[in-house]
Scaffold this motif. Structure first.
Motif, mmCIF file in Angstrom:
data_model
loop_
_atom_site.group_PDB
_atom_site.id
_atom_site.type_symbol
_atom_site.label_atom_id
_atom_site.label_comp_id
_atom_site.label_asym_id
_atom_site.label_seq_id
_atom_site.Cartn_x
_atom_site.Cartn_y
_atom_site.Cartn_z
ATOM 1 N N PRO A 389 12.698 10.944 0.738
ATOM 2 C CA PRO A 389 12.735 10.363 -0.112
ATOM 3 C C PRO A 389 14.226 9.923 -0.415
ATOM 4 C CG PRO A 389 12.921 12.929 -0.476
ATOM 5 C CD PRO A 389 11.878 12.580 0.693
ATOM 6 N N ASP A 390 14.867 10.519 0.613
ATOM 7 C CA ASP A 390 16.459 10.134 0.713
ATOM 8 C C ASP A 390 15.962 8.348 1.629
ATOM 9 O OD1 ASP A 390 17.016 11.807 -0.573
ATOM 10 O OD2 ASP A 390 17.237 12.937 1.656
ATOM 11 N N CYS A 391 14.810 7.479 1.489
ATOM 12 C CA CYS A 391 14.500 6.633 2.241
ATOM 13 C C CYS A 391 14.797 5.314 1.524
ATOM 14 C CB CYS A 391 14.090 6.887 3.843
ATOM 15 S SG CYS A 391 14.429 7.468 4.757
ATOM 16 N N ALA A 392 14.328 4.284 1.957
ATOM 17 C CA ALA A 392 14.253 3.018 0.998
ATOM 18 C C ALA A 392 12.217 3.148 0.600
ATOM 19 C CB ALA A 392 14.031 2.067 1.409
ATOM 20 N N PRO A 393 12.136 2.300 -0.317
ATOM 21 C CA PRO A 393 10.111 2.987 -0.030
ATOM 22 C C PRO A 393 9.294 2.342 0.749
ATOM 23 C CG PRO A 393 11.249 2.450 -2.882
ATOM 24 C CD PRO A 393 12.961 2.633 -1.362
ATOM 25 N N ASP A 394 9.995 1.089 1.544
ATOM 26 C CA ASP A 394 9.766 0.350 2.786
ATOM 27 C C ASP A 394 9.904 1.066 3.782
ATOM 28 O OD1 ASP A 394 12.037 -1.039 2.576
ATOM 29 O OD2 ASP A 394 11.369 -2.590 2.854
ATOM 30 N N ASP A 395 11.159 2.394 3.447
ATOM 31 C CA ASP A 395 11.095 2.954 5.286
ATOM 32 C C ASP A 395 10.214 3.458 5.876
ATOM 33 O OD1 ASP A 395 14.140 0.923 5.577
ATOM 34 O OD2 ASP A 395 14.633 3.875 4.982
ATOM 35 N N THR A 396 10.007 3.346 7.076
ATOM 36 C CA THR A 396 9.351 4.157 8.214
ATOM 37 C C THR A 396 8.029 5.188 7.517
ATOM 38 O OG1 THR A 396 9.981 2.508 10.186
ATOM 39 C CG2 THR A 396 8.327 4.166 10.299
ATOM 40 N N PRO A 397 9.290 6.157 7.258
ATOM 41 C CA PRO A 397 8.221 7.791 7.035
ATOM 42 C C PRO A 397 7.177 7.507 5.846
ATOM 43 C CG PRO A 397 10.863 7.841 6.355
ATOM 44 C CD PRO A 397 10.613 6.332 7.435
ATOM 45 N N ASN A 398 8.275 6.201 4.663
ATOM 46 C CA ASN A 398 7.464 5.931 3.245
ATOM 47 C C ASN A 398 6.319 5.550 3.322
ATOM 48 O OD1 ASN A 398 9.468 8.253 2.885
ATOM 49 N ND2 ASN A 398 10.923 6.694 2.113
ATOM 50 N N ARG A 399 6.970 4.124 4.432
ATOM 51 C CA ARG A 399 5.657 3.305 4.196
ATOM 52 C C ARG A 399 4.162 3.810 4.535
ATOM 53 N NH1 ARG A 399 6.851 -1.716 5.270
ATOM 54 N NH2 ARG A 399 6.620 -1.982 2.965
ATOM 55 N N PHE A 400 4.897 5.130 6.459
ATOM 56 C CA PHE A 400 3.697 5.060 6.496
ATOM 57 C C PHE A 400 2.824 6.370 5.515
ATOM 58 C CE2 PHE A 400 4.826 4.820 11.358
ATOM 59 C CZ PHE A 400 4.373 3.392 11.710
ATOM 60 N N TYR A 401 3.721 6.633 4.702
ATOM 61 C CA TYR A 401 3.277 8.366 3.889
ATOM 62 C C TYR A 401 2.425 7.491 3.238
ATOM 63 C CZ TYR A 401 1.893 11.031 -0.011
ATOM 64 O OH TYR A 401 2.020 12.323 -1.009
ATOM 65 N N ALA A 402 2.918 6.176 2.954
ATOM 66 C CA ALA A 402 1.054 5.080 1.554
ATOM 67 C C ALA A 402 0.619 4.864 2.321
ATOM 68 C CB ALA A 402 2.316 3.499 1.418
ATOM 69 N N TYR A 403 0.384 4.538 4.167
ATOM 70 C CA TYR A 403 -0.970 3.997 4.251
ATOM 71 C C TYR A 403 -1.523 4.819 3.960
ATOM 72 C CZ TYR A 403 1.511 0.296 6.830
ATOM 73 O OH TYR A 403 2.058 -0.708 7.298
ATOM 74 N N GLY A 404 -1.109 6.403 4.336
ATOM 75 C CA GLY A 404 -1.488 7.940 5.158
ATOM 76 C C GLY A 404 -2.545 7.865 3.413
ATOM 77 N N VAL A 405 -1.700 7.742 2.426
ATOM 78 C CA VAL A 405 -2.950 8.353 1.168
ATOM 79 C C VAL A 405 -3.757 7.324 0.872
ATOM 80 C CG1 VAL A 405 -2.185 7.944 -1.688
ATOM 81 C CG2 VAL A 405 -0.312 9.136 0.113
ATOM 82 N N VAL A 406 -3.622 5.912 1.176
ATOM 83 C CA VAL A 406 -4.971 4.944 0.961
ATOM 84 C C VAL A 406 -6.057 5.167 2.367
ATOM 85 C CG1 VAL A 406 -5.596 2.098 1.064
ATOM 86 C CG2 VAL A 406 -3.066 3.319 0.023
ATOM 87 N N ALA A 407 -5.381 5.493 3.357
ATOM 88 C CA ALA A 407 -6.802 5.733 4.424
ATOM 89 C C ALA A 407 -7.310 6.869 3.551
ATOM 90 C CB ALA A 407 -6.144 6.088 5.267
ATOM 91 N N ARG A 408 -6.762 7.464 2.689
ATOM 92 C CA ARG A 408 -7.410 9.153 2.237
ATOM 93 C C ARG A 408 -7.917 9.487 1.373
ATOM 94 N NH1 ARG A 408 -2.977 13.866 1.549
ATOM 95 N NH2 ARG A 408 -1.660 11.949 1.561
ATOM 96 N N LEU A 409 -7.321 7.663 0.477
ATOM 97 C CA LEU A 409 -9.093 7.579 -0.510
ATOM 98 C C LEU A 409 -9.931 6.912 0.448
ATOM 99 C CD1 LEU A 409 -6.220 5.506 -3.020
ATOM 100 C CD2 LEU A 409 -7.136 7.719 -3.037
ATOM 101 N N ALA A 410 -10.125 6.106 1.052
ATOM 102 C CA ALA A 410 -11.128 5.741 2.208
ATOM 103 C C ALA A 410 -11.707 6.580 2.196
ATOM 104 C CB ALA A 410 -10.414 4.384 3.141
ATOM 105 N N LEU A 411 -11.904 8.113 2.965
ATOM 106 C CA LEU A 411 -11.508 9.143 3.352
ATOM 107 C C LEU A 411 -12.636 9.933 2.213
ATOM 108 C CD1 LEU A 411 -12.262 11.019 5.939
ATOM 109 C CD2 LEU A 411 -10.489 12.427 5.112
ATOM 110 N N LEU A 412 -11.840 9.895 1.188
ATOM 111 C CA LEU A 412 -12.839 10.855 0.132
ATOM 112 C C LEU A 412 -14.203 9.764 -0.191
ATOM 113 C CD1 LEU A 412 -13.256 12.762 -1.743
ATOM 114 C CD2 LEU A 412 -11.188 11.189 -3.550
ATOM 115 N N ALA A 413 -14.070 8.259 -0.481
ATOM 116 C CA ALA A 413 -14.819 7.525 -0.423
ATOM 117 C C ALA A 413 -16.170 7.739 0.595
ATOM 118 C CB ALA A 413 -14.238 6.000 -0.355
#
Length: 423
Positions: A389-413
């Motif tokens: 939460p201390d990094c900008a939204p597009d910093d590596t850990p946060n961009r990767f978290y967004a990737y992980g969220v969207v990937a898990r949506l596909a997994l749920l599908a």
């Protein structure tokens, strides 16, 4: 090294990443409730495309073949996730029989099999590898380019159980997508078969997956108050296409035109100046075969022989009759001038890492899962489950978290899709 987004169109994406980060507790709670309701596939990989204004899955593979490309530092994540998956399916499991694709020369694929076997061994299981290849008539040890070895053994059928010599496993793990059909030796087994046989390309269709993803994305978008289009590509399906006989062409033209019009409307709404395109691909199958990029519906009218031949047949020589017309999502991520797209790997419902597929011979609007001398997988340097939460939204850990969220949506599908296939 993390790909750089070479685009000024990062406003909507930054906003999307910001919303995903802000809603992390809500998102994780929602996922927990979903995993209670749905049986998650044993493993999966999801190809994502990051257009700067949109982050969406474009393919979900239920027989992932790139475990060798993951960051070795994430092995403990893979092992823990595998333990979790096995506990649910067969808690008393001691042995697992891994059934790979029929490749003996594809070094990268064989290194994937070796890595997968190692993960399962470290999860506390006895692992043997049973081959469907008719030429494997006795235990055959292959030495791989990276120094690892792999022993393939002939599969044996004893009643309704699948075995190899002196080994009767509780679980059969397929790393073979059954493009050529379901061999008789795998049918009507009493052991748990993962993923289930209906997950293979004999029965599975990409259009069914994206129909399930439509519903998942709509629910998720409502949860965090976003336009579902930001995480979801439009698509349409065309059945009964015969590229060789040149039939079904009008259906294809109409569907391409319809999807392009929808994208144009969204691009206008978001002020996107790029030219809309669609990807036309076989509704079943993999390995980046039978795929074309189309920017005008007339391009699929009167294809020349070379184009028809390319689209007509996919892996294992299967004829293409059902076609998916999918909104093309640009990838504006680059590594040293080469186009890159993230591929996220999951075991059970856990993200265990990923890598960037990098291709110097392809453009931002082309399929990157293609033969090419410069196809370089680049392992993620951080896992996708630890946003900062201390990094900008597009910093590596946060961009990767967004990737992980969207990937898990596909997994749920995929979980929803498999439930529907099983009836």
């Amino acid at each position: 090294m993390v790909p750089h987004l070479t685009t000024a169109l990062n406003g909507p994406l930054l906003d999307l990443e910001r919303r995903i980060l802000a809603a992390q507790p809500t998102i994780e709670h929602w996922f927990r409730t979903q995993w209670l309701e749905h049986s998650v596939p044993f493993y999966a990989s999801v190809d994502l495309r990051n257009a700067g204004f949109k982050l969406a899955p474009v393919d979900t593979n239920l027989f992932p073949g790139g475990f060798n490309n993951l960051n070795p530092d994430f092995m403990p994540l893979c092992v823990q996730a595998a333990q979790s998956a096995i506990e649910k399916i067969c808690p008393e499991a001691r042995g697992i029989l891994l059934v790979p694709e029929n490749h003996t020369r594809n070094q990268f694929y064989l290194q994937n099999v070796a890595r997968l076997a190692l993960v399962l061994k470290q999860a506390g299981l006895k692992v043997r590898i049973g081959s469907l290849l008719p030429e494997i008539t006795s235990a055959t040890t292959l030495t791989l380019a990276n120094g690892a070895t792999l022993t393939l053994e002939p599969l044996l059928r004893k009643g309704n159980r699948l075995t190899v010599e002196g080994f009767d496993p509780c679980v059969i793990l397929l790393n073979n997508d059954l493009s050529a059909g379901v061999p008789e030796i795998l049918q009507n087994l009493e052991q748990a078969v993962l993923p289930p046989l209906e997950a293979g390309w004999t029965t599975r269709r990409k259009s069914q997956h994206f129909a399930a993803y439509d519903r998942v994305a709509a629910e998720f978008a409502k949860l965090i108050d976003i336009d579902p289009w930001l995480i979801n590509p439009y698509f349409a399906r065309c059945g009964e296409v015969d590229f060789q006989a040149q039939t079904g062409e009008e259906c294809l033209v109409a569907q391409v035109d319809s999807v392009l019009q929808k994208i144009r409307a969204k691009y206008a709404e978001y002020g996107v100046k790029d030219e809309p395109f669609v990807i036309v691909k076989a509704d079943a199958g993999t390995y980046g075969m039978g795929i074309m990029t189309v920017k005008d519906a007339n391009e699929v009218r009167g294809l020349n022989r070379k184009q028809r031949n390319k689209m007509a047949v996919v892996k294992e020589g299967l004829q293409v009759h059902d076609v998916l017309v999918q909104e093309g999502v640009y990838t504006f991520e680059h590594i040293n001038e080469a186009v890159a797209e993230p591929v996220v790997y999951m075991v059970d419902h856990y993200v265990v890492g990923g890598f960037y597929r990098v291709h110097t011979g392809r453009g931002v609007d082309e399929n990157l899962n293609a033969p090419g001398m410069h196809f370089v997988p680049l392992a993620f340097e951080t896992c996708c489950s630890l946003p900062n939460p201390d990094c900008a939204p597009d910093d590596t850990p946060n961009r990767f978290y967004a990737y992980g969220v969207v990937a898990r949506l596909a997994l749920l599908a995929a979980a929803v899709e498999l439930e529907e296939l099983a009836g």
